[in-house]
Design an enzyme around this catalytic site. Structure first.
Site, PDB file in Angstrom:
ATOM      1  N   LYS A 152       0.826  -1.218   0.000  1.00 54.71           N
ATOM      2  CA  LYS A 152       0.000   0.000   0.000  1.00 54.71           C
ATOM      3  C   LYS A 152       0.856   1.261   0.000  1.00 54.71           C
ATOM      4  CE  LYS A 152      -4.419  -1.792   1.284  1.00 54.71           C
ATOM      5  NZ  LYS A 152      -5.676  -1.694   2.025  1.00 54.71           N
ATOM      6  N   LYS A 188      -3.934 -10.710  -6.478  1.00 50.95           N
ATOM      7  CA  LYS A 188      -5.176 -10.884  -5.726  1.00 50.95           C
ATOM      8  C   LYS A 188      -6.295 -10.040  -6.351  1.00 50.95           C
ATOM      9  CE  LYS A 188      -6.308  -8.476  -1.910  1.00 50.95           C
ATOM     10  NZ  LYS A 188      -6.667  -7.990  -0.571  1.00 50.95           N
ATOM     11  N   LYS A 208     -10.736  -4.807  -4.676  1.00 49.56           N
ATOM     12  CA  LYS A 208     -11.721  -3.791  -5.026  1.00 49.56           C
ATOM     13  C   LYS A 208     -11.059  -2.454  -5.331  1.00 49.56           C
ATOM     14  CE  LYS A 208     -12.548  -3.543  -0.124  1.00 49.56           C
ATOM     15  NZ  LYS A 208     -13.297  -4.189   0.887  1.00 49.56           N
TER      16      LYS A 208
HETATM   17  P1  ATP Z   1      -8.380  -3.760  -0.660  1.00 51.99           P
HETATM   18  O1  ATP Z   1      -8.488  -4.668  -1.844  1.00 51.99           O
HETATM   19  O2  ATP Z   1      -9.011  -2.436  -0.861  1.00 51.99           O
HETATM   20  O3  ATP Z   1      -7.041  -3.718  -0.043  1.00 51.99           O
HETATM   21  P2  ATP Z   1      -9.486  -5.881   0.792  1.00 51.99           P
HETATM   22  O4  ATP Z   1     -10.678  -6.329   0.049  1.00 51.99           O
HETATM   23  O5  ATP Z   1      -8.241  -6.651   0.698  1.00 51.99           O
HETATM   24  O6  ATP Z   1      -9.277  -4.367   0.448  1.00 51.99           O
HETATM   25  P3  ATP Z   1     -10.996  -6.037   3.231  1.00 51.99           P
HETATM   26  O7  ATP Z   1     -12.219  -5.441   2.700  1.00 51.99           O
HETATM   27  O8  ATP Z   1     -10.749  -5.587   4.594  1.00 51.99           O
HETATM   28  O9  ATP Z   1      -9.747  -5.740   2.355  1.00 51.99           O
HETATM   29  O10 ATP Z   1     -11.070  -7.621   3.182  1.00 51.99           O
HETATM   30  C1  ATP Z   1     -12.035  -8.291   3.885  1.00 51.99           C
HETATM   31  C2  ATP Z   1     -11.830  -9.770   3.838  1.00 51.99           C
HETATM   32  O11 ATP Z   1     -11.852 -10.254   2.497  1.00 51.99           O
HETATM   33  C3  ATP Z   1     -10.494 -10.249   4.420  1.00 51.99           C
HETATM   34  O12 ATP Z   1     -10.715 -11.410   5.190  1.00 51.99           O
HETATM   35  C4  ATP Z   1      -9.663 -10.549   3.228  1.00 51.99           C
HETATM   36  O13 ATP Z   1      -8.680 -11.532   3.489  1.00 51.99           O
HETATM   37  C5  ATP Z   1     -10.715 -11.080   2.272  1.00 51.99           C
HETATM   38  N1  ATP Z   1     -10.310 -10.921   0.876  1.00 51.99           N
HETATM   39  C6  ATP Z   1     -10.038  -9.756   0.237  1.00 51.99           C
HETATM   40  N2  ATP Z   1      -9.706  -9.985  -1.046  1.00 51.99           N
HETATM   41  C7  ATP Z   1      -9.760 -11.342  -1.216  1.00 51.99           C
HETATM   42  C8  ATP Z   1      -9.522 -12.200  -2.322  1.00 51.99           C
HETATM   43  N3  ATP Z   1      -9.151 -11.732  -3.512  1.00 51.99           N
HETATM   44  N4  ATP Z   1      -9.669 -13.535  -2.143  1.00 51.99           N
HETATM   45  C9  ATP Z   1     -10.043 -14.039  -0.939  1.00 51.99           C
HETATM   46  N5  ATP Z   1     -10.289 -13.277   0.139  1.00 51.99           N
HETATM   47  C10 ATP Z   1     -10.146 -11.940   0.013  1.00 51.99           C
END
Ligand code: ATP
Ligand code: LTN
Length: 332
Positions: free
Chosen positions: A114, A196, A199
């Site tokens: 980040k 990964k 969003k």
């Molecule tokens: P950003 O992508 O903006 O960094 P994020 O989606 O990684 O945000 P959170 O919204 O806090 O962050 O994630 C919430 C949950 O979703 C966490 O448990 C995270 O591990 C899971 N998660 C996020 N992206 C994935 C993915 N691509 N595959 C599986 N689990 C995910």
């Protein structure tokens, strides 16, 4: 109810949640709600570590509460609350900061990533993010934390801090365990299967938002990058794109990976991608309908939010009192 172990998890209301958030986290929140005393939070304070539009953040927070419920989390069974409504999260973060070393936070993968993607705003909050997350978890005597694979390091530092605090000040915190889904702990980008699904990706074709309409979902799956050998087999090392699509399909169609592979044996990629898209459309339809309905009933959502904060505070308050006492803060 009392003899069940406590489970805690959270999602940030940053942007629109993706099917990665659903498969890696929210879907498991639903599955685990009978087995544990579940506490599900909306991590709005975490969101502030990157630039947010205040108006959008407020809306996304309410929407995420509606999404939690629409996905099947039962507010009668679980505590559901917004992180900033429970001031003990910030209070415990301060105390835990005093036993955390900068070097531990500097080497966190998410912080490094980040810092690169938000180079114009590398702030102390971004670096301290894992300590706030540790506080979220430790305030509630949490035994298990269901999260996606990207959060492994943050669970590790939470455990380290709990153990460190306990050994310095005496038994205080439960040392939690992370739980990761067997398949789908890391849903990959549809445009680059080595990354990964996120969003915050600037390429909207790389993710499926939980709020995308049917046509958009189908279109994005049709464009998903694969490989050129036209074999539908589950092999995440060598066929990351196809394996990612098989994982998504298996979750949304409610089938095992093995059955999914059998179903598509000998089929072409075009056909396969369309079927994956259709399964996601079908799976998301009832969720979207329920979410939209809930968004019309703000009074109901607010009621859950207020009640959730009260219930969460009752637990968090006890923990912070105990912590303040252990570290020697005076109280008449
Ligand atoms: P950003 O992508 O903006 O960094 P994020 O989606 O990684 O945000 P959170 O919204 O806090 O962050 O994630 C919430 C949950 O979703 C966490 O448990 C995270 O591990 C899971 N998660 C996020 N992206 C994935 C993915 N691509 N595959 C599986 N689990 C995910
Ligand atoms: N950092 C997490 C969201 C989060 C969380 C938590 C997850 C904040 N606090 C406590 C589990 C437990 C993420 O997925 N980005």
């Amino acid at each position: 109810m009392e003899d069940k172990k406590t489970l805690f998890s959270a999602v940030q209301p940053s942007g629109t949640p993706t099917i990665g958030n659903y498969v890696g986290a929210i879907n498991n929140f639903v599955k685990l709600q009978d087995e544990y005393n579940c506490i599900y939070s909306i991590a709005d304070l975490h969101c502030l570590t990157v630039k947010q539009d205040p108006q959008k953040l407020r809306k996304a927070t309410l929407e995420l509460m509606a999404l939690y419920i629409a996905c099947g989390i039962d507010p009668e069974k679980c505590i559901m609350f917004i992180q900033s409504h429970v001031p003990e999260h910030a209070e415990l973060t301060w105390v835990l900061n005093t036993i955390t070393y900068p070097g531990e936070l500097n080497r966190m993968t998410q912080f490094k990533d980040k810092s690169r993607s938000h180079a114009d705003n590398v702030n102390m909050g971004l670096m301290d993010y894992p300590v706030l997350m540790a506080s979220d978890i430790l305030l509630y005597n949490t035994a298990v934390v269901p999260v996606g694979a990207d959060q492994k390091q943050h669970i590790e530092i939470t455990r380290d801090l709990a153990i460190r605090f306990n050994s310095r000040f005496g038994e205080t915190f439960v040392v939690p365990e992370g739980v990761f889904p067997k398949y789908g702990a890391k849903i990959m980008s549809l445009q680059d299967a080595t990354k990964k699904m996120s969003k915050s990706d600037e390429n909207i074709n790389s993710y499926i938002s939980m709020y995308d309409d049917s046509d958009t979902i189908i279109r994005k799956f049709k464009r998903a990058v694969t490989d050129s050998d036209n074999k539908i087999v589950f092999d995440p090392e060598n066929k990351a794109g196809i394996s990612n699509l098989l994982t998504i399909y298996s979750v949304f169609a409610g089938k095992s990976i093995e059955d999914a592979c059998k179903e598509f044996e000998g089929k072409g990629y075009g056909d396969f991608k369309l079927k994956v898209g259709e399964a996601v459309v079908e799976g998301l339809k009832p969720i979207s309908e329920k979410r939209e309905k809930l968004m019309q009933d703000k009074a109901y959502l607010d009621e859950i939010i207020v009640k959730g904060a009260e219930n969460a505070r009752r637990i968090a308050y006890k923990t912070i009192r105990k912590v303040y006492k252990k570290v020697g803060l005076y109280r008449p």
